[in-house]
Design a protein around this motif. Structure first.
Motif, PDB file in Angstrom:
ATOM      1  N   ASN A  60       0.740  -1.216   0.142  1.00 50.58           N
ATOM      2  CA  ASN A  60      -0.078   0.059  -0.218  1.00 50.58           C
ATOM      3  C   ASN A  60       0.859   1.207  -0.026  1.00 50.58           C
ATOM      4  O   ASN A  60       0.440   2.268  -0.422  1.00 50.58           O
ATOM      5  CB  ASN A  60      -0.931   0.411   1.322  1.00 50.58           C
ATOM      6  CG  ASN A  60      -2.246  -1.210   1.196  1.00 50.58           C
ATOM      7  OD1 ASN A  60      -2.445  -1.330   0.141  1.00 50.58           O
ATOM      8  ND2 ASN A  60      -2.135  -1.758   2.003  1.00 50.58           N
ATOM      9  N   ARG A  61       1.654   1.339   0.386  1.00 44.95           N
ATOM     10  CA  ARG A  61       2.996   2.115  -0.094  1.00 44.95           C
ATOM     11  C   ARG A  61       4.227   1.599  -0.970  1.00 44.95           C
ATOM     12  O   ARG A  61       4.853   1.844  -0.348  1.00 44.95           O
ATOM     13  CB  ARG A  61       2.922   3.071   1.987  1.00 44.95           C
ATOM     14  CG  ARG A  61       1.938   3.311   2.539  1.00 44.95           C
ATOM     15  CD  ARG A  61       2.300   3.903   3.566  1.00 44.95           C
ATOM     16  NE  ARG A  61       3.554   2.441   4.635  1.00 44.95           N
ATOM     17  CZ  ARG A  61       3.461   2.446   6.549  1.00 44.95           C
ATOM     18  NH1 ARG A  61       3.768   3.823   6.187  1.00 44.95           N
ATOM     19  NH2 ARG A  61       5.045   1.655   6.130  1.00 44.95           N
ATOM     20  N   PRO A  62       4.074   2.936  -1.454  1.00 50.73           N
ATOM     21  CA  PRO A  62       5.564   1.782  -2.417  1.00 50.73           C
ATOM     22  C   PRO A  62       6.631   3.038  -1.972  1.00 50.73           C
ATOM     23  O   PRO A  62       6.356   3.919  -1.410  1.00 50.73           O
ATOM     24  CB  PRO A  62       4.958   2.531  -3.724  1.00 50.73           C
ATOM     25  CG  PRO A  62       4.170   3.251  -3.572  1.00 50.73           C
ATOM     26  CD  PRO A  62       3.170   3.034  -2.104  1.00 50.73           C
ATOM     27  N   PHE A  63       7.739   2.978  -1.982  1.00 49.23           N
ATOM     28  CA  PHE A  63       9.450   3.174  -1.759  1.00 49.23           C
ATOM     29  C   PHE A  63       9.812   4.167  -3.329  1.00 49.23           C
ATOM     30  O   PHE A  63       9.962   2.961  -3.940  1.00 49.23           O
ATOM     31  CB  PHE A  63       9.419   1.758  -1.209  1.00 49.23           C
ATOM     32  CG  PHE A  63      11.244   3.034  -0.292  1.00 49.23           C
ATOM     33  CD1 PHE A  63      10.700   2.751   1.411  1.00 49.23           C
ATOM     34  CD2 PHE A  63      12.244   3.115  -0.428  1.00 49.23           C
ATOM     35  CE1 PHE A  63      11.436   3.609   2.444  1.00 49.23           C
ATOM     36  CE2 PHE A  63      12.894   3.888  -0.086  1.00 49.23           C
ATOM     37  CZ  PHE A  63      13.030   4.199   1.092  1.00 49.23           C
ATOM     38  N   ARG A  64      10.085   5.339  -2.583  1.00 48.48           N
ATOM     39  CA  ARG A  64      10.449   6.223  -3.610  1.00 48.48           C
ATOM     40  C   ARG A  64      11.845   6.574  -3.080  1.00 48.48           C
ATOM     41  O   ARG A  64      12.159   7.341  -2.018  1.00 48.48           O
ATOM     42  CB  ARG A  64       9.948   7.248  -4.677  1.00 48.48           C
ATOM     43  CG  ARG A  64       8.891   6.444  -5.060  1.00 48.48           C
ATOM     44  CD  ARG A  64       7.378   7.891  -5.060  1.00 48.48           C
ATOM     45  NE  ARG A  64       6.245   7.602  -5.571  1.00 48.48           N
ATOM     46  CZ  ARG A  64       5.656   8.086  -5.827  1.00 48.48           C
ATOM     47  NH1 ARG A  64       5.916   9.725  -6.064  1.00 48.48           N
ATOM     48  NH2 ARG A  64       4.268   7.767  -6.773  1.00 48.48           N
ATOM     49  N   VAL A  65      12.936   6.092  -3.947  1.00 48.33           N
ATOM     50  CA  VAL A  65      14.291   7.102  -3.608  1.00 48.33           C
ATOM     51  C   VAL A  65      14.846   7.904  -5.041  1.00 48.33           C
ATOM     52  O   VAL A  65      14.856   7.718  -5.718  1.00 48.33           O
ATOM     53  CB  VAL A  65      15.793   5.768  -3.874  1.00 48.33           C
ATOM     54  CG1 VAL A  65      17.136   6.627  -3.342  1.00 48.33           C
ATOM     55  CG2 VAL A  65      15.264   5.023  -3.056  1.00 48.33           C
ATOM     56  N   GLN A  66      14.850   9.282  -4.521  1.00 53.35           N
ATOM     57  CA  GLN A  66      15.254  10.243  -4.837  1.00 53.35           C
ATOM     58  C   GLN A  66      16.498  10.305  -5.648  1.00 53.35           C
ATOM     59  O   GLN A  66      17.283  11.406  -4.421  1.00 53.35           O
ATOM     60  CB  GLN A  66      14.018  11.320  -4.934  1.00 53.35           C
ATOM     61  CG  GLN A  66      12.346  11.407  -5.182  1.00 53.35           C
ATOM     62  CD  GLN A  66      11.841  12.632  -4.927  1.00 53.35           C
ATOM     63  OE1 GLN A  66      12.151  13.035  -4.572  1.00 53.35           O
ATOM     64  NE2 GLN A  66      10.346  12.282  -5.001  1.00 53.35           N
ATOM     65  N   THR A  67      17.261  10.445  -6.321  1.00 55.08           N
ATOM     66  CA  THR A  67      18.053  10.855  -6.813  1.00 55.08           C
ATOM     67  C   THR A  67      18.624  12.510  -7.968  1.00 55.08           C
ATOM     68  O   THR A  67      17.063  13.047  -8.528  1.00 55.08           O
ATOM     69  CB  THR A  67      19.257  10.259  -7.015  1.00 55.08           C
ATOM     70  OG1 THR A  67      19.055   9.757  -8.329  1.00 55.08           O
ATOM     71  CG2 THR A  67      19.366   8.950  -6.457  1.00 55.08           C
ATOM     72  N   LYS A  68      19.698  13.306  -8.070  1.00 51.71           N
ATOM     73  CA  LYS A  68      19.629  14.405  -9.220  1.00 51.71           C
ATOM     74  C   LYS A  68      19.389  13.729 -10.174  1.00 51.71           C
ATOM     75  O   LYS A  68      20.096  14.433 -11.632  1.00 51.71           O
ATOM     76  CB  LYS A  68      20.576  14.969  -8.997  1.00 51.71           C
ATOM     77  CG  LYS A  68      20.116  16.511  -7.936  1.00 51.71           C
ATOM     78  CD  LYS A  68      21.513  17.257  -7.757  1.00 51.71           C
ATOM     79  CE  LYS A  68      21.078  18.005  -6.132  1.00 51.71           C
ATOM     80  NZ  LYS A  68      21.831  18.928  -5.653  1.00 51.71           N
ATOM     81  N   ALA A  69      19.575  12.281 -10.529  1.00 55.63           N
ATOM     82  CA  ALA A  69      19.601  12.285 -11.879  1.00 55.63           C
ATOM     83  C   ALA A  69      18.162  10.376 -11.767  1.00 55.63           C
ATOM     84  O   ALA A  69      18.317  10.821 -13.098  1.00 55.63           O
ATOM     85  CB  ALA A  69      21.272   9.898 -11.332  1.00 55.63           C
ATOM     86  N   PHE A  70      18.159  10.603 -11.097  1.00 52.86           N
ATOM     87  CA  PHE A  70      16.882   9.754 -11.807  1.00 52.86           C
ATOM     88  C   PHE A  70      16.062   9.222 -10.100  1.00 52.86           C
ATOM     89  O   PHE A  70      15.564   9.472  -9.271  1.00 52.86           O
ATOM     90  CB  PHE A  70      17.009   8.229 -12.357  1.00 52.86           C
ATOM     91  CG  PHE A  70      18.140   7.328 -11.273  1.00 52.86           C
ATOM     92  CD1 PHE A  70      17.971   7.056  -9.611  1.00 52.86           C
ATOM     93  CD2 PHE A  70      19.648   6.627 -11.660  1.00 52.86           C
ATOM     94  CE1 PHE A  70      18.893   6.206  -9.330  1.00 52.86           C
ATOM     95  CE2 PHE A  70      20.575   5.963 -11.241  1.00 52.86           C
ATOM     96  CZ  PHE A  70      19.924   5.849 -10.011  1.00 52.86           C
ATOM     97  N   THR A  71      14.961   8.565 -10.863  1.00 53.78           N
ATOM     98  CA  THR A  71      13.823   8.448  -9.466  1.00 53.78           C
ATOM     99  C   THR A  71      13.594   6.841  -9.037  1.00 53.78           C
ATOM    100  O   THR A  71      13.269   6.372 -10.600  1.00 53.78           O
ATOM    101  CB  THR A  71      12.751   8.841  -9.557  1.00 53.78           C
ATOM    102  OG1 THR A  71      12.995  10.561  -8.987  1.00 53.78           O
ATOM    103  CG2 THR A  71      11.789   7.561  -8.220  1.00 53.78           C
TER     104      THR A  71
END
Length: 361
Positions: free
Chosen positions: A184-195
């Motif tokens: 129910n809660r996808p995890f996201r890693v945000q960088t300056k190059a991609f997500t």
């Protein structure tokens, strides 16, 4: 007011008018108001005009002021060149379209996210973990996910994740993630190059700002790498695969906002298998087990690894030595042992000056 600024930036994003600075500010606000991602997804879909929007008298005072600002921004005619569609003829239609979007976004925000599951009415307090060169650290996130942070890296994350909606963290540098599964809660890693989007898996991300490429390596599970901020271009990775892309991809594509897809230059992506050195050791994730590993890597890049690992400075007096290739696995806190092992090949020598800087000759 943050919420008014948020729907202003969302409106400009949908109108493809965001500047680079505004795009960064929008990402920060989406971190504070994670459920605004639902609104963003709704309004990023192709717009269907179904009639005249509500008049400003029917909107709140805040909405009316925002519509007036939008109207003022479109009031100035723009000169067109031969062959272009005159933009003045379309100005009124575009204004009503933008006004309708702004009104919808403002309405959802003004009522306190009442129609969004798991809504939150206050920004999530943020925490940050940073590691200096030569230092590595571990962190347990509020949802039970575990993170190993490599030297010279920084991770921003909320003190607690919302009950529903995406779990979002920001990374600068390198980290290894073991994500707690939560459908129910996808995890996201945000960088300056991609997500990176993931439900539950383990993977490595390397996105140092000073390097010309960024790499994500999947150990277990599945991840989706978004190559643009709107999530229109994606690459799926399977276990034991890694993806290498230009580190400035997001910024470069923002600068090409007015360019059509046919005119965009090709993105150079490299999908490869993880680099096995020996046994179960891979160079991409060995650092998590306190092993420094590399395979057929230029000495220039090896020296960058040593700088991060041991917190030293390494320079070249002989620039040609940068092109030498080395393979090795080291588990030692003694930098001299590593340098002696590499230099024992007879391909280079090294010295240290009075300030402790290492010079390769």
């Amino acid at each position: 007011m943050d919420q008014e600024k948020l729907y202003t930036l969302l409106t400009r994003e949908i109108a493809n008018e965001l500047t680079e600075a505004e795009a960064e500010e929008l990402q920060q606000l989406l971190q504070q108001y994670p459920h605004a991602s639902y609104i963003r997804e709704i309004f990023m879909k192709p717009w269907q005009e179904t009639g005249r929007p509500a008049s400003t008298e029917q909107l709140s005072d805040m909405q009316a002021r925002h519509l007036q600002r939008l109207h003022a921004s479109d009031a100035t005619p723009r000169v067109t060149t031969e062959g272009e569609t005159p933009v003045v003829q379309l100005a009124k239609r575009r204004w009503w379209r933008a006004a309708g979007i702004a009104a919808g976004i403002a309405l959802l925000i003004a009522v306190g996210w009442k129609f969004i599951p798991g809504r939150t009415t206050a920004p999530q307090p943020q925490k940050s973990l940073a590691t200096a060169k030569g230092i590595r650290s571990q962190l347990l996130l509020p949802d039970g996910s575990r993170v190993w942070l490599n030297s010279g890296s920084k991770l921003n994350y909320p003190r607690s994740f919302a009950a529903r909606g995406p779990r979002v963290v920001e990374l600068e540098g390198e980290a290894f993630f073991e994500i707690a599964t939560d459908a129910n809660r996808p995890f996201r890693v945000q960088t300056k190059a991609f997500t990176i989007l993931v439900l539950g898996t383990s993977f490595n991300v390397r996105a140092y700002p000073q390097e010309d490429s960024a790499v994500t390596s999947l150990v277990d599970g599945a991840i989706e790498v978004q190559l643009d901020k709107n999530g229109q271009q994606k690459v799926m990775l399977r276990p034991n695969e890694k993806l290498t892309i230009p580190s400035n991809l997001f910024t470069a594509r923002d600068n090409e906002a007015a360019v059509t897809e046919e005119q965009r230059p090709a993105i150079h992506l490299y999908k490869q298998r993880l680099t096995q050195i020996r046994d179960s050791i891979t160079s991409e994730t060995a650092w998590v087990k306190n092993k420094l590993a590399f395979k057929h890597l230029e000495l220039d890049k090896v020296s960058a690894l040593l700088e991060q690992w041991y917190g030293v400075e390494i320079s070249f007096r002989d620039q040609q030595k940068k092109q030498l290739y080395f393979t090795g696995v080291f588990e030692t806190n003694n930098l001299d042992e590593v340098l002696e092992a590499l230099a024992s090949t007879g391909s280079f020598t090294y010295t240290k000056d009075e300030k402790g800087r290492i010079w390769i000759e």
